[in-house]
Design an enzyme around this catalytic site. Structure first.
Site, PDB file in Angstrom:
ATOM      1  N   GLY A  25      -8.194  11.971   4.611  1.00  0.00           N
ATOM      2  CA  GLY A  25      -9.130  10.920   4.201  1.00  0.00           C
ATOM      3  C   GLY A  25     -10.577  11.342   4.027  1.00  0.00           C
ATOM      4  CD  GLU A  59     -11.270  10.153  10.351  1.00  0.00           C
ATOM      5  OE1 GLU A  59     -11.141  10.703   9.245  1.00  0.00           O
ATOM      6  OE2 GLU A  59     -10.308   9.874  11.091  1.00  0.00           O
ATOM      7  CG  ASP A 110      -9.119   0.844  12.375  1.00  0.00           C
ATOM      8  OD1 ASP A 110      -9.748  -0.210  12.329  1.00  0.00           O
ATOM      9  OD2 ASP A 110      -7.871   0.886  12.312  1.00  0.00           O
ATOM     10  CG  ASP A 154      -4.068   6.938   2.483  1.00  0.00           C
ATOM     11  OD1 ASP A 154      -4.832   6.935   3.470  1.00  0.00           O
ATOM     12  OD2 ASP A 154      -2.826   6.951   2.578  1.00  0.00           O
ATOM     13  CG  PHE A 192      -6.108  -1.572   4.518  1.00  0.00           C
ATOM     14  CD1 PHE A 192      -5.945  -0.898   5.724  1.00  0.00           C
ATOM     15  CD2 PHE A 192      -5.767  -0.931   3.342  1.00  0.00           C
ATOM     16  CE1 PHE A 192      -5.439   0.401   5.750  1.00  0.00           C
ATOM     17  CE2 PHE A 192      -5.253   0.362   3.359  1.00  0.00           C
ATOM     18  CZ  PHE A 192      -5.095   1.028   4.570  1.00  0.00           C
ATOM     19  CB  VAL A 193     -11.762  -0.391   2.764  1.00  0.00           C
ATOM     20  CG1 VAL A 193     -12.445  -1.722   3.047  1.00  0.00           C
ATOM     21  CG2 VAL A 193     -11.900   0.543   3.971  1.00  0.00           C
ATOM     22  NE  ARG A 204      -5.009  10.571   0.583  1.00  0.00           N
ATOM     23  CZ  ARG A 204      -5.106  10.223   1.867  1.00  0.00           C
ATOM     24  NH1 ARG A 204      -6.267   9.869   2.358  1.00  0.00           N
ATOM     25  NH2 ARG A 204      -4.051  10.236   2.659  1.00  0.00           N
TER      26      ARG A 204
HETATM   27  P1  IMP Z   1      -8.298   5.098  14.300  1.00  0.00           P
HETATM   28  O1  IMP Z   1      -7.627   6.243  14.976  1.00  0.00           O
HETATM   29  O2  IMP Z   1      -7.617   3.795  14.548  1.00  0.00           O
HETATM   30  O3  IMP Z   1      -9.797   5.019  14.517  1.00  0.00           O
HETATM   31  O4  IMP Z   1      -8.014   5.241  12.782  1.00  0.00           O
HETATM   32  C1  IMP Z   1      -8.607   6.072  11.971  1.00  0.00           C
HETATM   33  C2  IMP Z   1      -7.693   6.309  10.785  1.00  0.00           C
HETATM   34  O5  IMP Z   1      -6.988   5.125  10.382  1.00  0.00           O
HETATM   35  C3  IMP Z   1      -8.542   6.696   9.624  1.00  0.00           C
HETATM   36  O6  IMP Z   1      -8.702   8.072   9.577  1.00  0.00           O
HETATM   37  C4  IMP Z   1      -7.745   6.183   8.453  1.00  0.00           C
HETATM   38  O7  IMP Z   1      -6.807   7.155   8.064  1.00  0.00           O
HETATM   39  C5  IMP Z   1      -6.969   5.017   8.979  1.00  0.00           C
HETATM   40  N1  IMP Z   1      -7.584   3.724   8.574  1.00  0.00           N
HETATM   41  C6  IMP Z   1      -8.139   2.806   9.370  1.00  0.00           C
HETATM   42  N2  IMP Z   1      -8.605   1.768   8.678  1.00  0.00           N
HETATM   43  C7  IMP Z   1      -8.341   2.047   7.377  1.00  0.00           C
HETATM   44  C8  IMP Z   1      -8.594   1.339   6.150  1.00  0.00           C
HETATM   45  O8  IMP Z   1      -9.174   0.242   6.079  1.00  0.00           O
HETATM   46  N3  IMP Z   1      -8.165   1.961   5.025  1.00  0.00           N
HETATM   47  C9  IMP Z   1      -7.545   3.173   5.018  1.00  0.00           C
HETATM   48  N4  IMP Z   1      -7.298   3.861   6.136  1.00  0.00           N
HETATM   49  C10 IMP Z   1      -7.695   3.299   7.307  1.00  0.00           C
HETATM   50 MG    MG Z   2      -7.744   9.386   8.275  1.00  0.00          MG
END
Ligand code: IMP
Ligand code: MG
Length: 191
Positions: free
Chosen positions: A50, A105, A109, A170, A163-164, A176
């Site tokens: 990403g 990154e 999230d 992606d 969700f973006v 992407r």
């Molecule tokens: P975390 O471990 O929950 O902080 O998630 C991070 C990963 O979740 C990011 O690197 C993304 O790959 C994915 N992610 C979280 N939210 C989104 C979104 O809105 N769109 C696309 N990927 C997301």
């Molecule tokens: Mg990611």
């Protein structure tokens, strides 16, 4: 902004245009260049896949000698929700021991991915660990981002809880290559 790609048709709303991302990346690059001007070696590590576009733009906006590498972390799960477990599935080629590490990154999230990767860099003996995320969905946080002393956090934009996709992000490996960040039409991922 002219929308002219086939995948544009699946976007409900553009949140961050290519132009606004470009100017924010320039600002982040200037901030990082100032903060890492102590002459100690810097390694910039992008989180694949990403972060690939953000990484490419950000490193060109940073005016400090650096090494660049990527790391891959997988969380068990797919689609729009990640699960609790994160593991490093593809490691870096460069050594980070004794160096400043800046993790790059796409989006913060729940915080699980970066918590795991910050811990990984500490174990590898990084001198300091900092994080630069393009987007921060702060209200979704489950694991707070805790950086070791002297680590810095840089954020491009606060992101609403939607969700973006685009600019590297992606949905099922698609979207992407869009040059902006937009909200995916929800009927495309909710069942
Ligand atoms: P975390 O471990 O929950 O902080 O998630 C991070 C990963 O979740 C990011 O690197 C993304 O790959 C994915 N992610 C979280 N939210 C989104 C979104 O809105 N769109 C696309 N990927 C997301
Ligand atoms: Mg990611």
């Amino acid at each position: 902004m002219v929308l002219s790609k086939k995948e544009d048709a699946d976007i409900a709303e553009v949140l961050f245009s290519a132009e606004s991302i470009r100017s924010r990346v320039t600002e982040l690059g200037a901030l990082i260049s100032t903060d890492f001007s102590d002459g100690q070696p810097l390694t910039v590590v992008g989180v694949a896949t990403g972060a690939f576009i953000f990484l490419a733009d950000l490193v060109r906006a940073i005016d400090v000698p650096m090494e660049v590498d990527v790391i891959r972390a997988e969380s068990y799960g797919q689609g729009t929700e990640s699960s609790g477990q994160v593991r490093v599935s593809s490691n870096m080629k460069v050594q980070v021991e004794g160096r400043h590490v800046l993790l790059v990154e796409d989006i913060l999230d729940t915080g699980r991915t970066l918590a795991a990767l910050v811990g990984h860099m500490v174990v590898k003996g990084a001198n300091s660990v900092s994080v630069c995320v393009l987007l921060d969905k702060e209200e979704r946080r489950i694991i707070p981002l805790v950086l070791p002393p002297s680590g810095k956090q840089y954020t491009g934009f606060q992101c609403p809880d939607q969700f973006v996709v685009g600019y590297g992000l992606d949905f099922d490996e698609k979207y992407r290559s869009l040059s902006y960040v937009g909200v995916l039409r929800s009927e495309l991922y909710s069942s």
